[in-house]
Motif scaffolding. Structure first.
Motif, PDB file in Angstrom:
ATOM      1  N   ASP A  11       0.877  -1.176   0.000  1.00  0.00           N
ATOM      2  CA  ASP A  11       0.000   0.000   0.000  1.00  0.00           C
ATOM      3  C   ASP A  11       0.912   1.223   0.000  1.00  0.00           C
ATOM      4  OD1 ASP A  11      -2.001  -1.857   0.136  1.00  0.00           O
ATOM      5  OD2 ASP A  11      -2.576  -1.424   2.204  1.00  0.00           O
ATOM      6  N   GLU A  13       1.913   4.513   0.557  1.00  0.00           N
ATOM      7  CA  GLU A  13       1.562   5.704   1.340  1.00  0.00           C
ATOM      8  C   GLU A  13       2.749   6.054   2.223  1.00  0.00           C
ATOM      9  OE1 GLU A  13      -1.714   3.629   3.170  1.00  0.00           O
ATOM     10  OE2 GLU A  13      -0.597   3.333   5.023  1.00  0.00           O
ATOM     11  N   HIS A  84      -5.515   3.170  -3.969  1.00  0.00           N
ATOM     12  CA  HIS A  84      -5.754   3.014  -2.529  1.00  0.00           C
ATOM     13  C   HIS A  84      -6.585   4.186  -1.984  1.00  0.00           C
ATOM     14  CE1 HIS A  84      -4.875   1.401   1.402  1.00  0.00           C
ATOM     15  NE2 HIS A  84      -3.992   2.305   1.756  1.00  0.00           N
ATOM     16  N   HIS A  88      -6.742   8.538   1.853  1.00  0.00           N
ATOM     17  CA  HIS A  88      -6.838   7.524   2.906  1.00  0.00           C
ATOM     18  C   HIS A  88      -8.092   7.651   3.781  1.00  0.00           C
ATOM     19  CE1 HIS A  88      -5.129   4.354   5.533  1.00  0.00           C
ATOM     20  NE2 HIS A  88      -4.432   4.067   4.454  1.00  0.00           N
ATOM     21  N   PRO A 125      -8.507   1.882   2.145  1.00  0.00           N
ATOM     22  CA  PRO A 125      -7.726   2.248   3.328  1.00  0.00           C
ATOM     23  C   PRO A 125      -8.205   1.423   4.526  1.00  0.00           C
ATOM     24  CG  PRO A 125      -8.406   4.209   2.143  1.00  0.00           C
ATOM     25  CD  PRO A 125      -9.094   3.049   1.484  1.00  0.00           C
ATOM     26  N   HIS A 217       3.680  -1.829   3.977  1.00  0.00           N
ATOM     27  CA  HIS A 217       3.712  -0.399   3.611  1.00  0.00           C
ATOM     28  C   HIS A 217       5.169   0.075   3.608  1.00  0.00           C
ATOM     29  CE1 HIS A 217      -0.032  -1.186   5.858  1.00  0.00           C
ATOM     30  NE2 HIS A 217      -0.590  -0.400   4.970  1.00  0.00           N
TER      31      HIS A 217
HETATM   32 ZN   LIG Z   1      -3.307   2.456   3.707  1.00  0.00          ZN
END
Ligand SMILES: [Zn+2]
Length: 270
Positions: A11, A13, A84, A88, A125, A217
């Motif tokens: 993901d 971010e 995604h 978020h 998210p 992540h």
């Molecule tokens: Zn996320």
């Protein structure tokens, strides 16, 4: 016997984008934060390259807008691109129209960076496609995406989880495939439990003849990230064993076979 191909997902971010930080860093403050996602994604990209693994990266629209080079680099390295959401926002706090707007804004931002038709799937998210927000699947399909990978098919948590949902890859709609997360396999669970627990989980799933779906992540391989004062449980969840992730990923990638979600779907005849 050929090893089962599992899905490796990221993901995309930064450290301040996570739900754990939403009270400290609402979307309006993200622009003030130190960007670290470039360096941390590079570490993951290097590891994937070392093991010759193609992965799926679910990009936040905000990241595609502020760090287009990172998304482009991931795409050019041959990885699969998914989305995604824009900023978020969890589906549990959005209505149908708000979700549609969020997804449209995200798809638009990512589409400015990668060629048309590249975006393969969606991840909500914090796995926020639950029984209560099941209407979202219909919206996701309306964007022409091949799959959703947002369902955490175990209940008992207050913030995410869909108890009773199918654990294997399935087709909830005629034009959308659901690729549920393998419970307790990735993210904070991967950092908190000793590596052998993750190893046990993937072996158990593969023994049933099924692919496991792993997630991580970029900020989880970044022990140097700024420390924020958070309530105790959130602080623990975010910071535990950040310095161990990269080594554990290296072990996981050397022991098991992985690919992007799209490759796993192809291999399983979806
Ligand atoms: Zn996320």
């Amino acid at each position: 016997m050929k090893a089962i191909m599992n899905a490796f997902t990221v993901d995309l971010e930064d450290w301040f984008c996570v739900s754990n930080m939403e009270r400290v860093f609402p979307l309006s403050r993200w622009g003030d934060c130190q960007l670290r996602v470039g360096e941390s994604s590079t570490l993951i990209l290097e590891l994937l390259k070392k093991h010759g693994v193609r992965a799926t990266f679910f990009a936040l629209g905000w990241i595609a807008e502020h760090c287009p080079d990172i998304v482009r680099r991931i795409y050019e390295a041959g990885h699969e691109i998914g989305v995604h959401g824009y900023g978020h926002a969890r589906l549990t706090g959005l209505g149908r129209e708000e979700f549609k707007d969020d997804l449209a804004r995200c798809v638009e931002s990512v589409s400015r960076v990668v060629p048309e038709g590249t975006i393969a799937g969606y991840r909500a998210p914090s796995f926020s496609v639950t029984r209560r927000s099941a209407w979202a699947l219909d919206v996701i399909a309306s964007f022409g995406l091949r799959y959703d990978s947002s369902v955490f098919p175990v209940g008992g948590r207050t913030d995410y989880g869909w108890s009773g949902a199918a654990r294997g890859i399935n087709r909830p709609l005629c034009n959308l495939i659901e690729v549920p997360i393998t419970p307790w396999f990735g993210g904070g669970y991967f950092r908190l439990f000793p590596y052998r627990v993750s190893r046990y989980i993937i072996k158990k799933v593969n023994k049933m003849g099924l692919p496991a779906v792993f997630y991580i992540h970029p900020w989880e391989v970044d022990p140097e990230q700024p420390r924020v004062r958070l309530p105790l449980t959130k602080r623990f969840r975010h910071y535990v064993n950040l310095d161990k992730t990269l080594h554990r990923l290296d072990l996981l990638l050397s022991e098991f076979s992985f690919g992007a979600i799209g490759d796993v779907l192809d291999e399983n005849g979806f």
